[in-house]
Each structure stands twice: as structure tokens, then as C-alpha cells.
Design an enzyme around this catalytic site. Structure first.
Site, mmCIF file in Angstrom:
data_model
loop_
_atom_site.group_PDB
_atom_site.id
_atom_site.type_symbol
_atom_site.label_atom_id
_atom_site.label_comp_id
_atom_site.label_asym_id
_atom_site.label_seq_id
_atom_site.Cartn_x
_atom_site.Cartn_y
_atom_site.Cartn_z
ATOM 1 N N ALA A 76 8.141 0.717 5.127
ATOM 2 C CA ALA A 76 7.756 -0.527 4.483
ATOM 3 C C ALA A 76 6.933 -0.581 3.392
ATOM 4 C CB ALA A 76 6.878 -1.387 5.573
ATOM 5 N N THR A 77 6.232 0.483 3.213
ATOM 6 C CA THR A 77 5.270 0.826 1.926
ATOM 7 C C THR A 77 6.308 0.990 0.759
ATOM 8 O OG1 THR A 77 3.571 1.894 3.010
ATOM 9 C CG2 THR A 77 3.806 2.494 0.798
ATOM 10 N N GLN A 184 5.305 -5.593 10.884
ATOM 11 C CA GLN A 184 4.773 -5.964 12.138
ATOM 12 C C GLN A 184 5.365 -7.061 12.731
ATOM 13 O OE1 GLN A 184 2.365 -4.388 13.713
ATOM 14 N NE2 GLN A 184 1.535 -3.079 11.792
ATOM 15 N N HIS A 206 9.277 2.431 12.738
ATOM 16 C CA HIS A 206 8.576 3.146 13.512
ATOM 17 C C HIS A 206 7.387 2.153 14.054
ATOM 18 C CE1 HIS A 206 4.395 3.613 11.478
ATOM 19 N NE2 HIS A 206 5.127 3.102 10.258
ATOM 20 N N THR A 245 19.421 10.941 -1.065
ATOM 21 C CA THR A 245 20.288 11.248 0.377
ATOM 22 C C THR A 245 19.793 10.390 1.402
ATOM 23 O OG1 THR A 245 20.727 13.556 -0.627
ATOM 24 C CG2 THR A 245 21.164 13.073 1.686
ATOM 25 N N CYS A 330 -3.995 2.520 8.187
ATOM 26 C CA CYS A 330 -4.033 3.233 6.712
ATOM 27 C C CYS A 330 -5.368 3.197 6.001
ATOM 28 C CB CYS A 330 -3.118 2.248 5.857
ATOM 29 S SG CYS A 330 -1.419 2.072 6.557
#
Length: 387
Positions: A76-77, A184, A206, A245, A330
Site C-alpha cells: 500500500a505504501t 485496513q 498482509h 518482475t 510505522c
């Protein structure tokens, strides 16, 4: 309590364990099916490509999009960076104005700060004590130079769920693109990019019992079509939007995680709502205060303040038995108070008394009951010492 495996994991907003069914789906692509999905001249590459497209279909089905509107990223970052930087750069002839919110994840806030350094104009909307933006203020903040609105779907610290559909409607009425960080939310609440009028949406495997290191950005293909400028250059994979890739095992796992989440979401939410309600009822007896919205929230999130008690003291005292956190994974290495809690009106002292509980798929009720008992004992002892 002999059946409980310690430490009990209650930090599922930071990350989730990989579901065994997801792992089993991934394993062949680390071994026999190791091909590069871009190498279509032979069976190995073709087999990998088919697996990628199958996962793309699983993910698109889960959010109500077309399969070719899913672009795979590292998480997501990266998706947030691609959405914000790529869109502002691509459409800079239209304008230079971005609207976001004070309680966004750092992956959005820091990207917005970077854009400011590049000369773009950014508006950071405030929130009320529940963590919601004022929709009228949003409307009034849009100018002729506004290109993009970026508001997260569900907050990673306090669990508040935004009125995404209404924000999308406002954006489209004013000919502005709408991006949401839904890391989230996807896999935990129903998401439909068409009904919600979302143009771009960031996702991460994740956070929904898939592997780390794989995410996606949904990018609307029609009405309106949007194509952000690439921020990674190379082999032209992912429609020339995100070169590199492809992480085939990760993508396969992401697809399976999405499929499972859609099947199990309703039952999980029912169970989590019961448990978080029970936790708060018991903690409130000791003076705990809820952070975030009481009803428009993720069912597996509970963020509470224990006034006058340092959250780190509680967390450290139970770390061998229960894994919980004070806030975003984070920023936990930093001593500064949570920007989210400050934005909803807490002072610095109160923000250091907040604890976030994140429940998950593999938790059991006896673990929740143990957690409640343990926390209550610590609060009572701490209160007696203070007196």
C-alpha cells in the site's frame, strides 16, 4: 488457560499471519512453478502468467472492478506514492492542488509533504473528535486547480470508517479524481469501487492474511479513465504503469487471501463486534475512554485511553503474554504522540495513554477473556499505586 498459545496476538492492524490456505496456494510458485510471468515463450512463463491473471480476477471480483484495472505493487505504501505522485505529475496541466486529511497514514502524509516540496499545493483537512472530515468543508476546499482528493477508507489507529461513497460523489461532481488508502478496509468491510465512485484504491495483502511485500492499486479505466505517471521505470510490466518482475507467489497469495476474505467477512465481523464490545464494556468500568467512532468503525479495532496511565507501561508489562500496540506500526519507534490522536482532539499526555487492540481471524474467545482480565488487573494495581 492451558489451551492458550502465548503470546496472544492482538495487533492485526500492524500485520496479519498468513492463512494456511493462502500459504498452500503460494508454495508451488516457489518451487516447480517458478517462471517469470513476462516470459511467455515457454510453459514456465505462461503458467506463471495464468496464475497472475487468476489472482487479478480474484482481487477485482472482491472490490467490484474489472480485472485489467488492478496494478500490482509491493504494498500500500508504493500504491499510495504511485496514486499521489503519479496523478499529480500526470495532470499538472489541469492543476496543482491535492486535498487530503490530517489523520491519513504516513504513506500518504509524507508523500503529500514531498509533493509540497515539488511545488504542489496541499490542503490537509481537519477531523472531528470521531476522526471524520467535514464534507461541507471538503466541498468548499475544492478549487479549479484541484486534481485529486485522497481520504483513507478506515483509519489504521482508531478504526473510524469514512463516508467513502459520499466523498466519491463530491469528487466526481466537481471533476476531481478520488483516491482512497483502503489497506485496513479491503478484506474486512465490503468495498465496491463503482458504487463508491473510487478512481484509485490502495491495497495490501498482509493486512488480510496474505503475504508481506505485495499490494495493488486499483486504477479506474473508464468514466473517468485515469492513468498516473509511472514512478518506477524498466520493463513496462503492469500496462507500463509499474515496471518490475512480478512477485508471482505473493500475487497468488494475495488473490487467495482476497477470495477467502469475501467468504468469511460477515461471520468474522459478527464475532469481532461481539468481542470488542465486550472488551470496551469491561474497560469502561475502569474509566477507559473510546478513541474513534462508536459505530462507524472496523469491528476488529478497539482504541482506548486509560487516563493517567502510560500505555507503554501496560504494553511492556504484558508483552510476554499479549501483543498489543500504542498505535501505528510505522511510527512506534518514535516518542512523538500519535498524529491521529492529536488530530481528534487529545492532548499530548492523553495520547500517551492510548492502546490499540487489533483482533484477528485466528483469535479465540478465551484469549479475549484472558486479555480483559489481564488488562483490568494491571489497571487496578496501577491505580492503587497512584492513590
Amino acid at each position: 488457560m492451558s489451551g492458550i498459545k502465548f503470546p496472544i496476538y492482538l495487533d492485526h492492524h500492524a500485520t496479519t499471519p498468513v492463512d494456511q490456505r493462502v500459504l498452500e496456494e503460494m508454495l508451488p510458485y516457489f518451487g516447480d512453478k517458478f517462471g517469470n510471468a513476462s516470459s511467455l515463450d515457454h510453459t514456465y512463463g505462461y503458467e506463471a502468467s495464468v496464475a497472475v491473471e487468476n489472482a487479478r480476477e480474484q482481487i477485482s471480483k472482491g472490490i467490484g472492478s474489472r480485472h485489467d484495472e488492478i496494478i500490482f505493487t509491493s504494498g500500500a505504501t508504493e500504491s499510495n506514492n504511485l496514486a499521489l505522485i503519479g496523478t499529480m505529475e500526470k495532470y499538472k496541466e489541469k492543476g496543482n492542488h491535492l486535498i487530503t486529511c490530517l489523520t491519513e497514514h504516513k504513506a500518504v502524509l509524507d508523500t503529500a509533504k514531498h509533493l509540497e516540496h515539488l511545488g504542489y499545493d496541499v490542503t490537509y483537512l481537519p477531523v472531528n473528535h470521531y476522526g471524520e472530515i467535514d464534507l461541507e468543508l471538503l466541498k468548499n476546499s475544492i478549487t479549479k486547480k484541484t486534481v485529486l482528493i485522497s481520504i483513507m477508507t478506515a483509519n489504521n489507529e482508531i478504526g473510524t470508517i469514512a463516508d467513502v461513497a459520499e466523498i466519491g460523489k463530491i469528487a466526481h461532481e466537481r471533476d476531481v479524481f478520488f483516491h482512497t488508502d483502503a489497506a485496513q478496509a479491503v478484506g474486512h468491510i465490503p468495498m465496491d469501487v463503482e458504487k463508491m465512485q473510487i478512481d484509485m484504491m490502495s491495497m495490501s495483502a498482509h493486512k488480510m492474511y496474505g503475504p508481506k511485500g505485495i499490494g495493488a492499486l486499483y486504477i479506474r479505466g473508464v468514466k473517468p479513465r485515469i492513468k498516473p505517471e509511472s514512478i518506477l521505470h524498466g520493463g513496462g510490466q503492469e500496462r507500463n504503469i509499474r515496471s518490475g518482475t512480478l512477485n508471482v507467489p505473493g500475487i497468488v497469495g494475495f488473490g487467495k487471501a482476497m477470495e477467502l476474505s469475501q467468504k468469511e467477512m460477515d461471520l468474522e465481523n459478527k464475532r469481532f463486534r461481539e468481542w470488542t464490545n465486550l472488551m470496551f464494556e469491561e474497560f469502561a468500568k475502569l474509566g477507559a475512554v473510546l478513541n474513534g467512532h462508536p459505530s462507524k468503525r472496523l469491528t476488529h479495532n478497539l482504541n482506548v485511553n486509560f487516563p493517567g496511565i502510560e500505555s507503554k507501561a501496560i504494553i511492556n508489562s504484558i508483552s510476554k503474554e499479549i501483543a498489543i500496540s500504542a498505535g501505528s506500526a510505522c511510527t512506534t519507534q518514535m516518542v512523538e504522540p500519535s498524529h491521529v490522536l492529536l488530530a481528534i482532539g487529545l492532548d499530548e499526555t492523553s495520547s500517551h495513554s492510548a492502546i490499540r487492540f487489533g483482533l484477528g481471524r485466528f483469535n479465540q474467545k478465551e484469549e479475549i477473556e484472558f486479555c480483559i482480565k489481564k488488562i483490568k488487573n494491571i489497571i487496578q494495581v496501577t491505580s492503587e499505586i497512584k492513590i
